[in-house]
Design a protein around this motif. Sequence first.
Motif, PDB file in Angstrom:
ATOM      1  N   TYR A  50       0.925  -1.336   0.077  1.00 42.90           N
ATOM      2  CA  TYR A  50       0.006   0.273  -0.048  1.00 42.90           C
ATOM      3  C   TYR A  50       0.900   1.320   0.009  1.00 42.90           C
ATOM      4  O   TYR A  50       1.633   1.738   1.054  1.00 42.90           O
ATOM      5  CB  TYR A  50      -1.174   0.073   1.212  1.00 42.90           C
ATOM      6  N   LEU A  51       1.014   1.781  -1.052  1.00 42.96           N
ATOM      7  CA  LEU A  51       1.784   3.064  -1.489  1.00 42.96           C
ATOM      8  C   LEU A  51       1.125   4.022  -2.094  1.00 42.96           C
ATOM      9  O   LEU A  51       0.190   3.909  -2.722  1.00 42.96           O
ATOM     10  CB  LEU A  51       3.054   2.579  -2.039  1.00 42.96           C
ATOM     11  N   ILE A  52       1.497   5.267  -1.598  1.00 45.47           N
ATOM     12  CA  ILE A  52       1.367   6.479  -2.293  1.00 45.47           C
ATOM     13  C   ILE A  52       2.317   7.116  -2.863  1.00 45.47           C
ATOM     14  O   ILE A  52       3.120   7.449  -2.227  1.00 45.47           O
ATOM     15  CB  ILE A  52       0.459   7.455  -1.436  1.00 45.47           C
ATOM     16  N   GLY A  53       2.336   7.278  -4.158  1.00 42.50           N
ATOM     17  CA  GLY A  53       3.723   7.854  -4.963  1.00 42.50           C
ATOM     18  C   GLY A  53       3.656   9.574  -5.218  1.00 42.50           C
ATOM     19  O   GLY A  53       2.530  10.117  -5.184  1.00 42.50           O
ATOM     20  N   MET A  54       4.381   9.834  -5.917  1.00 37.69           N
ATOM     21  CA  MET A  54       4.692  11.277  -5.897  1.00 37.69           C
ATOM     22  C   MET A  54       3.611  11.904  -6.838  1.00 37.69           C
ATOM     23  O   MET A  54       3.313  12.828  -6.897  1.00 37.69           O
ATOM     24  CB  MET A  54       6.105  11.514  -6.652  1.00 37.69           C
ATOM     25  N   SER A  55       3.233  11.026  -8.007  1.00 41.59           N
ATOM     26  CA  SER A  55       2.221  11.623  -8.869  1.00 41.59           C
ATOM     27  C   SER A  55       0.872  12.001  -8.048  1.00 41.59           C
ATOM     28  O   SER A  55       0.527  13.250  -8.295  1.00 41.59           O
ATOM     29  CB  SER A  55       1.800  10.460  -9.913  1.00 41.59           C
ATOM     30  N   LEU A  56       0.389  11.051  -7.273  1.00 43.48           N
ATOM     31  CA  LEU A  56      -0.744  11.644  -6.394  1.00 43.48           C
ATOM     32  C   LEU A  56      -0.328  12.707  -5.183  1.00 43.48           C
ATOM     33  O   LEU A  56      -1.254  13.654  -5.269  1.00 43.48           O
ATOM     34  CB  LEU A  56      -1.080  10.154  -5.662  1.00 43.48           C
ATOM     35  N   MET A  57       0.865  12.695  -4.781  1.00 40.42           N
ATOM     36  CA  MET A  57       1.160  13.666  -3.858  1.00 40.42           C
ATOM     37  C   MET A  57       1.248  15.055  -4.381  1.00 40.42           C
ATOM     38  O   MET A  57       0.781  16.109  -4.130  1.00 40.42           O
ATOM     39  CB  MET A  57       2.614  13.227  -3.050  1.00 40.42           C
ATOM     40  N   ARG A  58       1.836  15.150  -5.939  1.00 39.88           N
ATOM     41  CA  ARG A  58       1.804  16.269  -6.510  1.00 39.88           C
ATOM     42  C   ARG A  58       0.431  16.873  -6.908  1.00 39.88           C
ATOM     43  O   ARG A  58       0.208  17.845  -7.048  1.00 39.88           O
ATOM     44  CB  ARG A  58       2.609  16.193  -7.753  1.00 39.88           C
ATOM     45  N   THR A  59      -0.439  15.794  -7.206  1.00 36.63           N
ATOM     46  CA  THR A  59      -2.010  16.319  -7.527  1.00 36.63           C
ATOM     47  C   THR A  59      -2.514  16.801  -6.121  1.00 36.63           C
ATOM     48  O   THR A  59      -3.252  17.872  -6.501  1.00 36.63           O
ATOM     49  CB  THR A  59      -2.567  14.885  -7.875  1.00 36.63           C
ATOM     50  N   ILE A  60      -2.214  16.327  -5.051  1.00 33.73           N
ATOM     51  CA  ILE A  60      -3.078  16.908  -3.861  1.00 33.73           C
ATOM     52  C   ILE A  60      -2.484  17.823  -3.165  1.00 33.73           C
ATOM     53  O   ILE A  60      -3.108  18.274  -2.079  1.00 33.73           O
ATOM     54  CB  ILE A  60      -3.509  15.472  -3.004  1.00 33.73           C
ATOM     55  N   CYS A  61      -1.244  18.329  -3.260  1.00 29.47           N
ATOM     56  CA  CYS A  61      -0.706  19.294  -2.696  1.00 29.47           C
ATOM     57  C   CYS A  61       0.283  20.037  -3.188  1.00 29.47           C
ATOM     58  O   CYS A  61       0.994  19.366  -3.973  1.00 29.47           O
ATOM     59  CB  CYS A  61      -0.247  18.839  -1.163  1.00 29.47           C
ATOM     60  N   LYS A  62       0.826  21.275  -2.780  1.00 28.45           N
ATOM     61  CA  LYS A  62       1.896  21.899  -3.388  1.00 28.45           C
ATOM     62  C   LYS A  62       3.242  21.602  -2.528  1.00 28.45           C
ATOM     63  O   LYS A  62       4.247  21.460  -2.787  1.00 28.45           O
ATOM     64  CB  LYS A  62       1.830  23.341  -2.939  1.00 28.45           C
ATOM     65  N   ARG A  63       2.891  21.153  -1.279  1.00 32.75           N
ATOM     66  CA  ARG A  63       3.979  20.903  -0.178  1.00 32.75           C
ATOM     67  C   ARG A  63       3.493  19.789   0.629  1.00 32.75           C
ATOM     68  O   ARG A  63       2.547  19.775   1.302  1.00 32.75           O
ATOM     69  CB  ARG A  63       4.397  22.177   0.478  1.00 32.75           C
ATOM     70  N   ALA A  64       4.445  18.666   0.833  1.00 32.57           N
ATOM     71  CA  ALA A  64       4.087  17.940   1.837  1.00 32.57           C
ATOM     72  C   ALA A  64       5.296  17.888   3.001  1.00 32.57           C
ATOM     73  O   ALA A  64       6.295  18.127   2.726  1.00 32.57           O
ATOM     74  CB  ALA A  64       4.444  16.504   1.403  1.00 32.57           C
ATOM     75  N   ILE A  65       4.839  18.087   4.067  1.00 35.95           N
ATOM     76  CA  ILE A  65       5.757  18.346   5.241  1.00 35.95           C
ATOM     77  C   ILE A  65       6.078  16.996   5.993  1.00 35.95           C
ATOM     78  O   ILE A  65       4.927  16.512   6.642  1.00 35.95           O
ATOM     79  CB  ILE A  65       5.347  19.395   6.128  1.00 35.95           C
ATOM     80  N   PHE A  66       7.160  16.356   6.039  1.00 34.45           N
ATOM     81  CA  PHE A  66       7.511  15.291   6.961  1.00 34.45           C
ATOM     82  C   PHE A  66       8.220  15.449   8.060  1.00 34.45           C
ATOM     83  O   PHE A  66       9.453  15.899   8.036  1.00 34.45           O
ATOM     84  CB  PHE A  66       8.306  14.231   5.923  1.00 34.45           C
TER      85      PHE A  66
ATOM     86  N   PHE B 104       9.526  14.477  11.306  1.00 33.82           N
ATOM     87  CA  PHE B 104      10.008  13.457  12.091  1.00 33.82           C
ATOM     88  C   PHE B 104       9.938  13.758  13.693  1.00 33.82           C
ATOM     89  O   PHE B 104       9.936  12.853  14.345  1.00 33.82           O
ATOM     90  CB  PHE B 104      11.370  12.844  11.569  1.00 33.82           C
ATOM     91  N   ASP B 105      10.147  15.147  13.869  1.00 28.81           N
ATOM     92  CA  ASP B 105      10.439  15.262  15.284  1.00 28.81           C
ATOM     93  C   ASP B 105       8.785  15.272  15.864  1.00 28.81           C
ATOM     94  O   ASP B 105       8.995  14.644  16.964  1.00 28.81           O
ATOM     95  CB  ASP B 105      10.716  16.891  15.276  1.00 28.81           C
ATOM     96  N   LYS B 106       7.911  15.604  15.109  1.00 26.51           N
ATOM     97  CA  LYS B 106       6.505  15.481  15.718  1.00 26.51           C
ATOM     98  C   LYS B 106       5.827  14.299  14.881  1.00 26.51           C
ATOM     99  O   LYS B 106       4.847  14.229  15.592  1.00 26.51           O
ATOM    100  CB  LYS B 106       5.942  16.595  15.472  1.00 26.51           C
ATOM    101  N   ASP B 107       6.549  13.476  14.671  1.00 26.74           N
ATOM    102  CA  ASP B 107       5.963  12.167  14.035  1.00 26.74           C
ATOM    103  C   ASP B 107       4.667  12.349  13.138  1.00 26.74           C
ATOM    104  O   ASP B 107       3.641  11.662  13.404  1.00 26.74           O
ATOM    105  CB  ASP B 107       5.726  10.895  15.145  1.00 26.74           C
ATOM    106  N   GLN B 108       4.599  13.428  12.294  1.00 28.54           N
ATOM    107  CA  GLN B 108       3.398  13.629  11.634  1.00 28.54           C
ATOM    108  C   GLN B 108       3.973  14.014  10.053  1.00 28.54           C
ATOM    109  O   GLN B 108       4.923  14.475   9.789  1.00 28.54           O
ATOM    110  CB  GLN B 108       2.475  14.668  12.231  1.00 28.54           C
ATOM    111  N   ILE B 109       2.723  13.836   9.073  1.00 33.87           N
ATOM    112  CA  ILE B 109       3.149  14.619   7.835  1.00 33.87           C
ATOM    113  C   ILE B 109       1.793  15.259   7.661  1.00 33.87           C
ATOM    114  O   ILE B 109       0.569  15.043   8.260  1.00 33.87           O
ATOM    115  CB  ILE B 109       2.691  13.268   6.939  1.00 33.87           C
ATOM    116  N   LEU B 110       2.140  16.376   6.837  1.00 29.20           N
ATOM    117  CA  LEU B 110       0.992  17.184   6.654  1.00 29.20           C
ATOM    118  C   LEU B 110       0.857  17.780   5.094  1.00 29.20           C
ATOM    119  O   LEU B 110       1.910  17.865   4.388  1.00 29.20           O
ATOM    120  CB  LEU B 110       1.080  18.645   7.166  1.00 29.20           C
ATOM    121  N   PHE B 111      -0.370  17.436   4.259  1.00 27.99           N
ATOM    122  CA  PHE B 111      -0.362  17.890   3.154  1.00 27.99           C
ATOM    123  C   PHE B 111      -1.067  19.177   2.925  1.00 27.99           C
ATOM    124  O   PHE B 111      -2.186  19.115   3.625  1.00 27.99           O
ATOM    125  CB  PHE B 111      -0.895  16.821   2.381  1.00 27.99           C
TER     126      PHE B 111
END
Length: 141
Positions: free
Chosen positions: A116-132, A134-141
């Motif tokens: 179960y993977l989400i790749g760059m093509s979908l990430m580029r479609t849904i957001c301008k920026r993805a924040i990974f 690791f200090d807060k253990d979260q991802i934001l789109f």
Amino acid sequence: MGYPSVDVLKTVHLTGYIDQQHYPKINGFVRNKNLHLNSSIPPDTQPLSFIADTGFSGSIVLDTKIIQSIESDYLGQDSVTLAGGVDYPVKVYLCTILINSLKLKEVVITEMNEEYLIGMSLMRTICKRAIFDFDKDQILF
């Protein structure tokens, strides 16, 4: 593989998490033959955990069981090159994905066993920026 066909969309307010093995993950589930990506999972639903894979150029990878449980159209066969450089034959499908209340049509699914993977093509479609974060253990789109 092409990009999903959507109007210009760049913010969906989708959040994910970093798991104990340091994989960035996004929650998903199937309901009424539709695949949903959502920050929260309904209590009576089996959750799916997608890795946000920046090394995968496609849209989404699902296994056979999930593909059979959603509305999808079979496109044919293709091959992907795995991280180790090995070419791997795959089946390719089209489906609609719901992200929160947004509907993305004609999203390309690559079929692989137990992945179960989400790749760059979908990430580029849904957001301008993805924040990974690791200090807060979260991802934001």
